[in-house]
Motif scaffolding. Sequence first.
Motif, PDB file in Angstrom:
ATOM      1  N   ALA A   1      -5.014  -4.603  -4.549  1.00  0.00           N
ATOM      2  CA  ALA A   1      -5.636  -3.812  -3.992  1.00  0.00           C
ATOM      3  C   ALA A   1      -7.101  -3.774  -3.757  1.00  0.00           C
ATOM      4  CB  ALA A   1      -4.816  -2.363  -5.090  1.00  0.00           C
TER       5      ALA A   1
ATOM      6  N   GLY B   1       0.922  -1.412   0.103  1.00  0.00           N
ATOM      7  CA  GLY B   1      -0.411   0.132  -0.203  1.00  0.00           C
ATOM      8  C   GLY B   1       1.119   1.351   0.104  1.00  0.00           C
TER       9      GLY B   1
ATOM     10  N   PHE C   1      -5.827   4.186  -3.992  1.00  0.00           N
ATOM     11  CA  PHE C   1      -5.533   2.738  -3.908  1.00  0.00           C
ATOM     12  C   PHE C   1      -4.763   2.808  -2.224  1.00  0.00           C
ATOM     13  CE2 PHE C   1      -6.700   0.249  -7.575  1.00  0.00           C
ATOM     14  CZ  PHE C   1      -8.073   0.327  -7.609  1.00  0.00           C
TER      15      PHE C   1
ATOM     16  N   VAL D   1      -9.485  -4.413  -0.508  1.00  0.00           N
ATOM     17  CA  VAL D   1     -10.436  -3.866  -0.171  1.00  0.00           C
ATOM     18  C   VAL D   1     -11.550  -4.651   0.104  1.00  0.00           C
ATOM     19  CG1 VAL D   1     -11.196  -1.577  -1.206  1.00  0.00           C
ATOM     20  CG2 VAL D   1      -9.276  -1.339  -0.656  1.00  0.00           C
TER      21      VAL D   1
ATOM     22  N   VAL E   1      -7.876  -0.516   5.473  1.00  0.00           N
ATOM     23  CA  VAL E   1      -8.646  -0.847   5.600  1.00  0.00           C
ATOM     24  C   VAL E   1      -7.870  -1.842   6.356  1.00  0.00           C
ATOM     25  CG1 VAL E   1      -8.987  -2.929   4.467  1.00  0.00           C
ATOM     26  CG2 VAL E   1      -9.849  -1.387   2.975  1.00  0.00           C
TER      27      VAL E   1
ATOM     28  N   GLY F   1     -14.343  -6.231  -4.976  1.00  0.00           N
ATOM     29  CA  GLY F   1     -13.521  -5.882  -5.466  1.00  0.00           C
ATOM     30  C   GLY F   1     -12.549  -5.262  -7.168  1.00  0.00           C
TER      31      GLY F   1
ATOM     32  N   LEU G   1      -6.518   3.104   0.516  1.00  0.00           N
ATOM     33  CA  LEU G   1      -7.009   2.494   0.902  1.00  0.00           C
ATOM     34  C   LEU G   1      -6.743   1.665   1.760  1.00  0.00           C
ATOM     35  CD1 LEU G   1     -10.254   2.857  -1.084  1.00  0.00           C
ATOM     36  CD2 LEU G   1     -10.255   3.176   1.270  1.00  0.00           C
ATOM     37  N   ILE G   2      -5.553   0.605   1.538  1.00  0.00           N
ATOM     38  CA  ILE G   2      -4.485  -0.284   1.318  1.00  0.00           C
ATOM     39  C   ILE G   2      -4.445  -0.681   3.021  1.00  0.00           C
ATOM     40  CG2 ILE G   2      -3.101  -2.186   1.442  1.00  0.00           C
ATOM     41  CD1 ILE G   2      -3.336  -1.619  -1.847  1.00  0.00           C
TER      42      ILE G   2
ATOM     43  N   PHE H   1     -14.901  -2.674  -7.959  1.00  0.00           N
ATOM     44  CA  PHE H   1     -13.692  -1.297  -7.076  1.00  0.00           C
ATOM     45  C   PHE H   1     -12.651  -0.864  -8.154  1.00  0.00           C
ATOM     46  CE2 PHE H   1      -9.951  -0.385  -4.386  1.00  0.00           C
ATOM     47  CZ  PHE H   1     -11.017   1.209  -4.538  1.00  0.00           C
TER      48      PHE H   1
ATOM     49  N   GLY I   1     -11.702  -6.417   4.992  1.00  0.00           N
ATOM     50  CA  GLY I   1     -12.828  -5.381   3.803  1.00  0.00           C
ATOM     51  C   GLY I   1     -13.643  -5.235   3.939  1.00  0.00           C
ATOM     52  N   LEU I   2     -14.294  -4.615   2.654  1.00  0.00           N
ATOM     53  CA  LEU I   2     -16.180  -4.462   2.418  1.00  0.00           C
ATOM     54  C   LEU I   2     -16.871  -5.252   2.883  1.00  0.00           C
ATOM     55  CD1 LEU I   2     -15.791  -2.359  -0.619  1.00  0.00           C
ATOM     56  CD2 LEU I   2     -15.980  -1.663   1.647  1.00  0.00           C
TER      57      LEU I   2
END
Lengths: 293, 345
Positions: free
Chosen positions: B273, A100, B312, B277, B319, B289, B315-316, B292, B326-327
Amino acid sequence: MAGFLQQIIEGLGAGAIYASLALALVLIYQFTGIVNFAQGEMAMFSTYIAWQFTAGGMPFWLALVLTLAVSFAGGMLIERVLIRPVEGAHELTVVIVSVGLFIFVNAAAGWIWTFLIKDFPNPFPGGAIEAGGLTVGFSTLGILLVVGAVMGLLYLLFQHTKIGLGMRAVATNPESARLVGIRVGWTLALGWGLAATVGAVSGILVAPLLFLEPNMMSGVLIYAFAAATLGGFDSPAGAVAGGLIVGVAETLAGAYAGFIGSDLKIGVPLVIILGVLLVRPQGLFGRAAVERV
Amino acid sequence: MTTGPTEVTDKPAPAAAPARGGILARVTGAGWRRPAVAVLLVLACYAPFQLVPFRVFQLTMVLVYAVALLGLNLLVGHAGQISLGHGAFMAVGAYGAAIMLDRWDVPHLVTLPAAAALAFVLGLGLGLPAVRLRGLYLALVTLAIAIFLVPLLKRFESVTGGSMGLTLAKPAPPAWTGLAEDQWLYFLALAVTVTAFLLAHGLLRSRVGRALHAVRDNETAAEVMGVRLPFYKRLAFAWSAMFAGAAGCVYTWVIGFVSPDSFAVTLSITLLAGLVVGGLGSFAGPLLGGLFVMFVPGISQDINDAAPGVIFGLLIIVVMYVAPTGLAGLAGRLARSTKRILRKE
């Protein structure tokens, strides 16, 4: 024969750059057990900072010192803010966070400085020394000298100062180090700062040879990985030796194996990584990992 | 191993539990999954008749990414090994299919198993050195492969078309279906996606799935229990390569064009990524994903060329700190807390 030696010298010049980035990787791995995939991008970012300083009319060497100081602080900050929360977490988590960071730093550089390539000033004079049919460019010589000096300073720091002693203690056994009063958290941050500084040196050395752009270091990173794998991820001396070997191997392969040429040279580190993992997974100078159950 | 302490306390005592099959339990309890999947499938079959061709194309690409992410999820989310080069296996599938179509005029449907098998074999071969140590080296090797692949594809110009790539015919919809090309492609992708999810579901419910989870949660313990680590890691790697290869093949069908730069290392990293996420280790993760990966870059590119990367990357990291599942995990958490609130009333 002279041609062959010439290639080896060129290879050593390239290898010294890989060695310094590999050294940065190994420094962080030793202290935190993390392979920092963002190491190359951090180096690239530092190089942009140096470029910004010199573009503002600052003399190169002053810009260098300032950049190294900023990189050191930046490295410590990254450890404190980003890495500390995942310390001791599953390896997967840590690798993903560093990926990341890789994406973020890469894009941030593109945002600030755009993706257009920039010329980076070469700190070394253009000429060359000629001796016995060999030509050694001042640039190659300069790179070898700078990297040699960085190694020397690190050696002095680790072996002959109290801070270095503390850092070695933390690398060997964090719990025991904490018990004898070493501030482990700050030592780890110090390790990241040092790694960022050493990485910055590699970025600044390689920038005049390539062009400065956000993806500049992705190839170099793979060479550095190969160097660290070859030398052993827990051995700084191994990383240096590995870097030089990888540099020479790459140059020779590009020059003599016609099939490989300049475009497929990037396959050399891949083959080295695979070969080392198959034959001697701990690397030339590394210790085999033993786990107490 | 996988049941956390919170979930244990979550379960109501048998005496106080509402009768199974109540509407509430259906919506929020374990029984909600099947109806949800059924509704999703109906929607998925209905969507292409309501949307303009470009949106249908976008949804098709979401499915392609979802299949690739399903493979990546098998490796990262279920076996705990990391790959930074799954774009390369997509490329193997895509180029495998493209070369078969280009040189030998193989029927489209035949390219799918062939491309998947090719990726599987390659995964098996590359897995051999890569699994000898911890996941870290797998990340290294796969990253190196992803970077190496682009010059390699450019070099063998006579086969791969070099930097110019290959342009191919898309599969034509049979007359009896009465579908437009984009709709037909969509349904092909949907069929592949559903098959892939069923395959992965079956695989994970078998002893292989349990072995993979054991490897992920504690390698040493798994080994002591008799799980052959190298075998299962290699198998997970090969399976996940296979799914990526299948996704690559469908990619070739849908786009009708392959070029080396479509499979640069950025793709591999974007896939990881997207998966992180979307949600590691869940079935909804790859779908979320895929959405996304498909839509976020397009939307954020309007701000700045570098914006997708910044988003990205951030968020990574976020998260991994606040919602490692993740989501998909967040959705699950939301469902559980709604259930708790509803029960209190």
